[in-house]
Design an enzyme around this catalytic site. Structure first.
Site, PDB file in Angstrom:
ATOM      1  N   ASN A  31      27.984  37.541 -26.377  1.00 15.82           N
ATOM      2  CA  ASN A  31      27.741  36.481 -27.355  1.00 15.82           C
ATOM      3  C   ASN A  31      26.894  35.383 -26.713  1.00 15.82           C
ATOM      4  O   ASN A  31      27.375  34.652 -25.851  1.00 15.82           O
ATOM      5  CB  ASN A  31      29.082  35.924 -27.842  1.00 15.82           C
ATOM      6  CG  ASN A  31      28.914  34.795 -28.838  1.00 15.82           C
ATOM      7  OD1 ASN A  31      27.848  34.607 -29.418  1.00 15.82           O
ATOM      8  ND2 ASN A  31      29.977  34.035 -29.051  1.00 15.82           N
ATOM      9  N   TRP A  32      25.655  35.272 -27.164  1.00 14.98           N
ATOM     10  CA  TRP A  32      24.740  34.293 -26.587  1.00 14.98           C
ATOM     11  C   TRP A  32      25.002  32.872 -27.077  1.00 14.98           C
ATOM     12  O   TRP A  32      24.453  31.916 -26.534  1.00 14.98           O
ATOM     13  CB  TRP A  32      23.293  34.668 -26.897  1.00 14.98           C
ATOM     14  CG  TRP A  32      22.822  35.915 -26.220  1.00 14.98           C
ATOM     15  CD1 TRP A  32      23.543  36.728 -25.383  1.00 14.98           C
ATOM     16  CD2 TRP A  32      21.523  36.507 -26.317  1.00 14.98           C
ATOM     17  NE1 TRP A  32      22.774  37.779 -24.960  1.00 14.98           N
ATOM     18  CE2 TRP A  32      21.523  37.679 -25.518  1.00 14.98           C
ATOM     19  CE3 TRP A  32      20.360  36.177 -27.010  1.00 14.98           C
ATOM     20  CZ2 TRP A  32      20.403  38.507 -25.390  1.00 14.98           C
ATOM     21  CZ3 TRP A  32      19.244  37.002 -26.889  1.00 14.98           C
ATOM     22  CH2 TRP A  32      19.267  38.147 -26.079  1.00 14.98           C
ATOM     23  N   LYS A  33      25.767  32.732 -28.145  1.00 11.78           N
ATOM     24  CA  LYS A  33      26.046  31.420 -28.743  1.00 11.78           C
ATOM     25  C   LYS A  33      24.718  30.715 -29.071  1.00 11.78           C
ATOM     26  O   LYS A  33      23.778  31.365 -29.502  1.00 11.78           O
ATOM     27  CB  LYS A  33      26.959  30.608 -27.833  1.00 11.78           C
ATOM     28  CG  LYS A  33      28.242  31.375 -27.475  1.00 11.78           C
ATOM     29  CD  LYS A  33      29.255  30.554 -26.726  1.00 11.78           C
ATOM     30  CE  LYS A  33      30.477  31.406 -26.408  1.00 11.78           C
ATOM     31  NZ  LYS A  33      31.560  30.610 -25.777  1.00 11.78           N
ATOM     32  N   HIS A 118      35.157  33.167 -34.668  1.00 10.33           N
ATOM     33  CA  HIS A 118      35.147  32.840 -33.242  1.00 10.33           C
ATOM     34  C   HIS A 118      35.803  31.473 -33.058  1.00 10.33           C
ATOM     35  O   HIS A 118      35.720  30.592 -33.923  1.00 10.33           O
ATOM     36  CB  HIS A 118      33.713  32.829 -32.712  1.00 10.33           C
ATOM     37  CG  HIS A 118      33.622  32.641 -31.232  1.00 10.33           C
ATOM     38  ND1 HIS A 118      33.707  31.399 -30.633  1.00 10.33           N
ATOM     39  CD2 HIS A 118      33.458  33.534 -30.219  1.00 10.33           C
ATOM     40  CE1 HIS A 118      33.601  31.536 -29.325  1.00 10.33           C
ATOM     41  NE2 HIS A 118      33.453  32.820 -29.043  1.00 10.33           N
ATOM     42  N   GLU A 188      40.907  36.217 -28.166  1.00 11.50           N
ATOM     43  CA  GLU A 188      40.278  35.249 -27.271  1.00 11.50           C
ATOM     44  C   GLU A 188      41.135  33.986 -27.225  1.00 11.50           C
ATOM     45  O   GLU A 188      40.995  33.105 -28.065  1.00 11.50           O
ATOM     46  CB  GLU A 188      38.847  34.935 -27.719  1.00 11.50           C
ATOM     47  CG  GLU A 188      38.673  34.741 -29.225  1.00 11.50           C
ATOM     48  CD  GLU A 188      37.343  34.120 -29.589  1.00 11.50           C
ATOM     49  OE1 GLU A 188      36.412  34.197 -28.789  1.00 11.50           O
ATOM     50  OE2 GLU A 188      37.258  33.534 -30.678  1.00 11.50           O
ATOM     51  N   GLY A 194      35.360  29.583 -21.839  1.00  9.99           N
ATOM     52  CA  GLY A 194      34.473  28.644 -21.174  1.00  9.99           C
ATOM     53  C   GLY A 194      35.151  27.731 -20.176  1.00  9.99           C
ATOM     54  O   GLY A 194      34.544  26.775 -19.694  1.00  9.99           O
ATOM     55  N   SER A 234      36.356  33.768 -20.621  1.00  9.50           N
ATOM     56  CA  SER A 234      35.935  33.651 -19.213  1.00  9.50           C
ATOM     57  C   SER A 234      35.852  35.009 -18.526  1.00  9.50           C
ATOM     58  O   SER A 234      36.261  35.174 -17.369  1.00  9.50           O
ATOM     59  CB  SER A 234      36.876  32.710 -18.444  1.00  9.50           C
ATOM     60  OG  SER A 234      36.806  31.394 -18.954  1.00  9.50           O
ATOM     61  N   GLY A 255      31.029  35.819 -23.064  1.00 10.60           N
ATOM     62  CA  GLY A 255      30.294  34.636 -23.473  1.00 10.60           C
ATOM     63  C   GLY A 255      29.200  34.287 -22.489  1.00 10.60           C
ATOM     64  O   GLY A 255      28.193  34.981 -22.380  1.00 10.60           O
ATOM     65  N   GLY A 256      29.398  33.214 -21.735  1.00  8.46           N
ATOM     66  CA  GLY A 256      28.360  32.700 -20.844  1.00  8.46           C
ATOM     67  C   GLY A 256      27.815  33.704 -19.855  1.00  8.46           C
ATOM     68  O   GLY A 256      26.629  33.672 -19.516  1.00  8.46           O
TER      69      GLY A 256
END
EC number: 5.3.1.1
Length: 274
Positions: A31-33, A118, A188, A194, A234, A255-256
């Site tokens: 997920n690039w957000k 999300h 999640e 994050g 994370s 995510g990140g």
């Protein structure tokens, strides 16, 4: 062009086949957000799509770019095994909803699946379970797979309310789906997204098993057994393997760490296939 001709791959089977096939497959979605310009996406995909790591048919990989990059990314991955996801959708097919994107619009440009609820949509944009149920139904009716995201806050977790929260999110969030619908679930925990905090594999397994039992009660044992349940929060290369070893974990929502092709590939490489 995002990729050279020699990096193109034969497309994987359809979603219907994947979600009804043997349970050993693992799903890894990035997920690039709200990240990446077109140029940055081009650089990422040129490196990402050239990797042999993506050739493992037991690992189903997807990227979830922001709306502005969906069409370009669809062109890039159309001859590859990579599936394309959207970060949200509106529940209506069309109308006076300035700034929104509908499920038929997403399907029309080649989107395969869409995140529903999300944690950032729930807590920043205050999306509630009844609306998320409508969004999940809209995705199904448009021919996409909804990925319903559920999870508890730190306060809810510490008070022992996790299962009550998840039961409510599942019961309402899945309430508008047809009896034989195909969907994906992503657990999640909000306190792990994050933050660098990762739920212990034992806790993840316990929670995923509870979710699967709940799906069985809402639909059927067969649907529960074939519904992929992903973990998100994370996720990095150094914890991906231990998480994927949990019996009821069928993949990861990243995510990140998915913003770097090198880091995302490292995570995929760590996935354990029975």
């Amino acid at each position: 062009m995002f990729t050279d001709k020699e990096t193109h791959r034969k497309p994987f089977p359809t979603w219907a086949h994947l979600l009804h096939s043997e349970p050993s497959k693992q799903f890894v979605f990035g997920n690039w957000k709200m990240n990446k310009t077109l140029t940055e996406a081009q650089t990422f995909l040129k490196s990402f799509l050239s990797s042999d790591i993506l050739s493992n048919p037991q690992i189903i990989t997807g990227i979830i770019p922001p709306f502005t990059l969906l069409s370009a990314c669809q062109q890039a991955v159309s001859d590859s095994p990579i599936f394309l996801g959207a970060q949200t959708t509106h529940e209506a097919d069309s109308g006076a909803f300035t700034g929104e994107i509908s499920a038929p619009m997403l399907k029309d440009i080649g989107v395969d699946f869409v995140l529903i609820g999300h944690s950032e949509r729930r807590h920043i944009f205050h999306e509630q379970n009844p609306v998320l149920a409508e969004k999940a139904a809209a995705a199904i009716h448009s021919g996409m797979i909804p990925v319903l995201c559920i999870g508890e806050t730190l306060e809810e977790q510490e008070s022992g309310a996790t299962q009550d929260i998840l039961l409510n999110q599942l019961t309402i969030g899945l309430s508008k789906l047809p009896e034989q619908a195909s969907f994906i679930l992503a657990y999640e925990p909000v306190w792990a997204i994050g933050t660098g905090k990762v739920a212990h594999p034992d806790l993840v397994q316990e929670t995923h098993a509870f979710c699967r039992k709940t799906i069985a009660s809402l639909f059927s044992k067969d649907i529960a057994e074939r519904t992929p349940i992903l973990y998100g929060g994370s996720v990095k290369a150094d914890n991906a393997r231990s998480l994927s070893l949990c019996p009821d974990v069928n993949g990861l929502l990243v995510g990140g760490a998915s913003l770097s092709s090198e880091n995302f590939l490292s995570i995929i490489q760590q996935i354990d296939i029975p």
